[in-house]
Write an enzyme that holds these catalytic residues in place. Structure first.
Site: not given
Ligand code: CMC
Length: 428
Positions: A307, A363, A267
């Site tokens: 996201h 971010d 986050h």
């Molecule tokens: N790098 C590589 N792969 C990713 C990433 C990433 N940053 N984000 C998602 N994926 C992949 C994930 O591995 C999954 O692949 P598969 O379908 O093959 O298993 C697919 O994309 C869907 O990911 P998810 O984890 O189900 O998506 P989510 O909605 O649960 O997660 C997230 C959203 C923001 C936690 C995630 O994208 C992430 O960890 N990003 C990196 C951390 C980040 O930048 N966070 C800041 C968010 S914006 C500001 C805030 O909210 O504070």
């Protein structure tokens, strides 16, 4: 066309009709479906709330597919260009843009509540020399509740007003104290002659000069970053604010919980993680190998990408990218920017990221600006928490007066053992 959903329970053949309103169905509507007379009734299973609306809210609108963000109906792009953080905070909390008199009164109230009780200084002294500033912020905002016992009257509208002002006014002071503590510098008190962002820079960076002169470009850049971070509907920390607030503690305690939720690397801690990632990549030429390692799962995630809601370019990331250029004219270009631009270019052309709709989020570029401004990475989530306080407070106020809300208490699917008999220790 009837706005209802008809569901047949194939276990019993029973059919029910549940209303559809605002594109949602009431989860409680399914409780009437039972497999037997003593069955509790059907529940919906939604870990991490990926498809559950937990409230009605009129604060922030996001269309993640197109990349739209609006506070109270105003597009983020216009607010970032024309508004100030304090005006935007008023808008988010009260639902309309303030007129001149309202803005003057609001600004005056915030400005004159920036000081904190002297004992907060002593708390700061108690932290270890290398304490993370986010830990200090979370602890001291929680501690504020002990100075304002009246804040426990959450059902009193006047008390809610006072705590709203106190929270928004004091967060920069706590954050700057944490920064000065981290650097072993004497704490600087608020300067009520200055604007909200200029006062913050004064508390951070003032040394022996009688009055701190903020650079207007950097002051504006901080204000824009604050506007962009002010709210983001039901994210993890807003949800924490509402969930904790729903048991009706004072809002300082609920804000500490929200800030703790923000602290995590998925986050508000993500901008810190982005910077560490860029530093570990070290050079533009290492970007392709890094992207490959992300895809194979060995290199972890590409931080600052992806996201839960945006499946398009985060509109805040675009504005930050533009703001970065103005900041770099004053501070000099941050060399990590080239690595970030190369990462973005390669990732946006790569099938892995295209298929999963992974785009830069807020971010991805914010940390690069913060670093150029001279902030250590530990301060990044703190810089997110200050402006997000307006959003947390607005979400909390909306929740408190919402007659549909109750104490937040999800259900579970129990997967453990049942009906065991206690075994004396000698027989185990
Ligand atoms: N790098 C590589 N792969 C990713 C990433 C990433 N940053 N984000 C998602 N994926 C992949 C994930 O591995 C999954 O692949 P598969 O379908 O093959 O298993 C697919 O994309 C869907 O990911 P998810 O984890 O189900 O998506 P989510 O909605 O649960 O997660 C997230 C959203 C923001 C936690 C995630 O994208 C992430 O960890 N990003 C990196 C951390 C980040 O930048 N966070 C800041 C968010 S914006 C500001 C805030 O909210 O504070």
């Amino acid at each position: 066309m009837p706005e209802t959903l008809t569901v047949t329970d194939n276990r019993t053949g029973k059919t029910i009709e549940v209303p559809i309103s605002d594109g949602t169905i009431p989860a409680m509507g399914f409780r009437q479906l039972k497999s037997s007379a003593d069955d509790f009734g059907l529940m919906v299973y939604d870990p991490a709330f990926t498809n559950t609306a937990s409230c009605r809210s009129a604060i922030t609108f996001i269309d993640g597919d197109v990349g739209i963000l609006e506070y109270r109906g105003y597009p983020i792009e216009e607010l970032a260009e024309k508004s100030t953080y304090l005006e935007t905070a008023f808008l988010i909390i009260y639902g309309h843009l303030p007129n001149a008199a309202e803005l003057a009164e609001w600004t005056h109230n915030i400005t004159y509540h920036t000081f904190v009780h002297e004992n907060i200084r002593k708390f700061m002294d108690g932290f270890r020399y290398d304490a993370h500033p986010m830990g200090m912020l979370i602890s001291t905002v929680a501690a504020l509740s002990t100075f304002y016992p009246d804040a426990a009257n959450v059902d009193d509208a006047r008390s809610r007003e006072i705590q709203t002002v106190r929270l928004i006014a004091k967060m920069p002071t706590l954050a700057a104290f944490a920064y000065r503590q981290l650097h072993g510098l004497p704490l600087v008190y608020p300067d009520n002659d200055l604007s909200y962002p200029a006062n913050f820079t004064s508390m951070l960076w003032k040394m022996s000069e009688a009055k701190y002169a903020a650079n207007p470009v950097l002051e504006r850049a901080i204000d824009i970053l604050f506007i962009l971070h002010a709210d983001h509907e039901q994210n993890c920390s807003a949800n924490a604010m509402r969930a904790v607030g729903s048991s009706r503690p004072d809002p300082f305690s609920a804000t500490a919980a929200a800030a703790a939720a923000l602290y995590g690397p998925l986050h508000g801690g993500a901008n810190e993680a982005v910077l560490r990632m860029l530093m570990s990549i070290g050079d533009k030429k290492n970007v392709p190998a890094f992207v490959k390692s992300v895809k194979s799962g060995e290199g972890g995630r590409l931080m600052g990408f992806g996201h839960r809601v945006y499946k398009n370019y985060d509109p805040r990331a675009k504005i930050i990218k533009r703001t970065a250029d103005q900041v770099f004219e004053i501070t000099g270009r941050n060399p990590l920017l080239d690595i970030a631009l190369e990462l973005e270019r390669i990732a946006l052309e790569d099938d892995y990221f295209i298929q999963r709709k992974l785009y830069p989020n807020v971010d991805f570029y914010s940390g690069i600006i913060y670093q150029a401004l001279g902030f250590p990475v530990e301060m990044f989530p703190v810089l997110f928490a200050i402006p997000r306080t307006a959003g947390w407070v607005a979400q909390w106020r909306e929740m408190i007066v919402d007659s549909e809300q109750k104490i937040a208490r999800p259900r579970q699917v129990y997967t453990g053992d049942r009906k065991k008999s206690y075994v004396p220790i000698g027989k185990r």
